[in-house]
Design a protein around this motif. Structure first.
Motif, mmCIF file in Angstrom:
data_model
loop_
_atom_site.group_PDB
_atom_site.id
_atom_site.type_symbol
_atom_site.label_atom_id
_atom_site.label_comp_id
_atom_site.label_asym_id
_atom_site.label_seq_id
_atom_site.Cartn_x
_atom_site.Cartn_y
_atom_site.Cartn_z
ATOM 1 N N ALA A 247 -75.096 -19.691 -43.771
ATOM 2 C CA ALA A 247 -74.433 -18.416 -44.034
ATOM 3 C C ALA A 247 -74.849 -17.780 -45.358
ATOM 4 C CB ALA A 247 -72.920 -18.608 -44.013
ATOM 5 N N PHE A 248 -75.042 -18.601 -46.403
ATOM 6 C CA PHE A 248 -75.221 -18.021 -47.727
ATOM 7 C C PHE A 248 -76.546 -18.352 -48.417
ATOM 8 C CE2 PHE A 248 -70.572 -18.371 -47.167
ATOM 9 C CZ PHE A 248 -70.277 -17.019 -47.207
ATOM 10 N N VAL A 249 -77.297 -19.338 -47.905
ATOM 11 C CA VAL A 249 -78.620 -19.615 -48.458
ATOM 12 C C VAL A 249 -79.690 -18.940 -47.595
ATOM 13 C CG1 VAL A 249 -80.292 -21.391 -49.092
ATOM 14 C CG2 VAL A 249 -77.863 -21.776 -49.511
ATOM 15 N N LEU A 250 -79.648 -19.207 -46.286
ATOM 16 C CA LEU A 250 -80.582 -18.535 -45.378
ATOM 17 C C LEU A 250 -80.207 -17.076 -45.171
ATOM 18 C CD1 LEU A 250 -81.126 -21.234 -42.596
ATOM 19 C CD2 LEU A 250 -82.534 -20.780 -44.614
ATOM 20 N N GLY A 251 -78.894 -16.782 -45.277
ATOM 21 C CA GLY A 251 -78.407 -15.428 -45.063
ATOM 22 C C GLY A 251 -78.811 -14.480 -46.177
ATOM 23 N N PRO A 252 -78.375 -13.227 -46.073
ATOM 24 C CA PRO A 252 -78.840 -12.184 -47.009
ATOM 25 C C PRO A 252 -78.405 -12.389 -48.456
ATOM 26 C CG PRO A 252 -77.087 -11.358 -45.572
ATOM 27 C CD PRO A 252 -77.491 -12.685 -45.030
ATOM 28 N N GLN A 253 -77.397 -13.228 -48.718
ATOM 29 C CA GLN A 253 -76.939 -13.394 -50.093
ATOM 30 C C GLN A 253 -77.853 -14.317 -50.909
ATOM 31 O OE1 GLN A 253 -72.732 -13.720 -50.899
ATOM 32 N NE2 GLN A 253 -72.219 -13.251 -48.784
ATOM 33 N N HIS A 254 -78.565 -15.219 -50.235
ATOM 34 C CA HIS A 254 -79.543 -16.106 -50.893
ATOM 35 C C HIS A 254 -78.968 -16.813 -52.131
ATOM 36 C CE1 HIS A 254 -82.623 -14.707 -48.190
ATOM 37 N NE2 HIS A 254 -82.464 -13.454 -48.573
ATOM 38 N N PHE B 188 -62.545 -8.278 -38.816
ATOM 39 C CA PHE B 188 -63.014 -8.892 -37.569
ATOM 40 C C PHE B 188 -64.532 -8.891 -37.422
ATOM 41 C CE2 PHE B 188 -58.643 -7.688 -36.510
ATOM 42 C CZ PHE B 188 -58.175 -8.900 -36.023
ATOM 43 N N GLY B 189 -65.235 -8.151 -38.281
ATOM 44 C CA GLY B 189 -66.687 -8.067 -38.154
ATOM 45 C C GLY B 189 -67.406 -9.001 -39.107
ATOM 46 N N GLN B 190 -67.067 -10.271 -39.078
ATOM 47 C CA GLN B 190 -67.757 -11.222 -39.945
ATOM 48 C C GLN B 190 -69.260 -11.170 -39.669
ATOM 49 O OE1 GLN B 190 -65.885 -15.136 -40.458
ATOM 50 N NE2 GLN B 190 -64.260 -14.453 -39.117
ATOM 51 N N GLY B 191 -70.036 -11.353 -40.727
ATOM 52 C CA GLY B 191 -71.481 -11.241 -40.621
ATOM 53 C C GLY B 191 -72.077 -12.226 -39.638
ATOM 54 N N MET B 192 -73.238 -11.848 -39.100
ATOM 55 C CA MET B 192 -73.921 -12.686 -38.117
ATOM 56 C C MET B 192 -74.239 -14.066 -38.693
ATOM 57 S SD MET B 192 -77.625 -12.110 -36.317
ATOM 58 C CE MET B 192 -78.472 -12.461 -37.865
ATOM 59 N N TRP B 193 -74.692 -14.106 -39.958
ATOM 60 C CA TRP B 193 -75.077 -15.380 -40.547
ATOM 61 C C TRP B 193 -73.873 -16.310 -40.681
ATOM 62 C CZ3 TRP B 193 -79.861 -17.043 -40.875
ATOM 63 C CH2 TRP B 193 -80.898 -16.101 -40.865
ATOM 64 N N ILE B 194 -72.706 -15.744 -41.021
ATOM 65 C CA ILE B 194 -71.495 -16.558 -41.138
ATOM 66 C C ILE B 194 -71.098 -17.098 -39.767
ATOM 67 C CG2 ILE B 194 -69.042 -16.525 -41.724
ATOM 68 C CD1 ILE B 194 -69.677 -14.441 -43.852
#
Length: 266
Positions: free
Chosen positions: A194-201, A134-140
């Motif tokens: 979610a995945f480019v700007l987010g922490p996973q880059h 339930f704690g999906q990341g903020m960026w997602i």
């Protein structure tokens, strides 16, 4: 006649409720990644695109999003731009509300006996599992909500642009055409945030490859569900009566600056 006795009002409430329920549900089940090949019981399909590769793995939310597309087009058909804007903002607000209280629930101190209560089911730490699901990341979350709202607005305008050119003919064309354009935007915006700007880059090649694959999947699902669009249309005409259904369609196609006479939405 009292307002809730009007079948058009009841229809809009039912469509809005079903739309919002599906949108919220899609966000929460989307945390699971499933194998399409495994689900279908077929050998893995190894795709290659832009130097990237993998198998056909998707979020579980993609199973239910095509239903949201159908609901969007159905509301657009009978209640126009204002109807879709209303349910889109309502759904986005409910998704944000749901994520807020999911976050609050995660922060509550777990009962000590509850944490290990599912060990026999292979879940050694219930609190960790609850937080992960339930704690999906903020960026997602931000990416999903942003993409949803942009996609809905694009869908509205594309739907009516096609409608102006085709009239009342080819309901499948305006539904599929608007989905094709809106989901092109949605599929790329959500992954970019979610995945480019987010922490996973994610690298650009991976981002473009995965977004393209997701878009292709959504479009195949949208085309496969065209019969459901016509089934919903037939059911609505039976429920409202042909004359009332055609009246709503004419109002929905009219200039949005002119408020409908029989079913104001704001």
């Amino acid at each position: 006649m009292r307002q809730l006795d009007d079948r058009a009002v009841r229809l809009f409430i039912a469509l809005a409720a079903f739309f919002c329920a599906n949108a919220v549900l899609a966000e929460f089940i989307g945390v699971k990644i499933f194998s399409l090949e495994g689900t279908l019981g077929i050998a893995p399909v190894h795709w290659r695109l832009l130097g990237e590769g993998g198998t056909l793995d998707f979020t579980a939310g993609t199973v239910i999003w095509p239903i949201v597309f159908i609901m969007t087009d159905t509301v657009n058909e009978y209640f126009g731009k204002r109807g879709v804007r209303l349910i889109s903002w309502l759904a986005a607000g409910l998704v944000a509300y749901a994520f807020l209280f999911a976050y609050i629930a995660i922060q509550l101190a777990p009962a000590s006996w509850w944490v290990g209560s599912a060990q026999n089911q292979g879940v050694p730490d219930y609190q960790a599992a609850f937080s992960a699901i339930f704690g999906q990341g903020m960026w997602i979350t931000v990416g999903s909500l942003t993409a949803f709202l942009i996609g809905q607005l694009v869908d509205i305008h594309t739907f009516h642009h096609i409608r102006r050119r085709t009239g009342e003919r080819h309901a499948w064309l305006r539904a599929t055409g608007s989905t094709a354009v809106s989901q092109l935007v949605d599929s790329f915006v959500v992954l970019y945030i979610a995945f480019v700007l987010g922490p996973q880059h994610w690298p650009t090649s991976l981002f473009l490859a995965v977004a393209s694959l997701n878009y292709a999947y959504k479009m195949l699902a949208a085309v496969a569900l065209i019969p459901l669009l016509y089934l919903a249309r037939a059911g609505i005409h039976r429920y409202l009566g042909e004359a009332r259904a055609q009246e709503l369609i004419r109002q929905a196609a009219a200039d949005p600056a002119q408020p409908p006479h029989t079913f104001p939405l704001d």
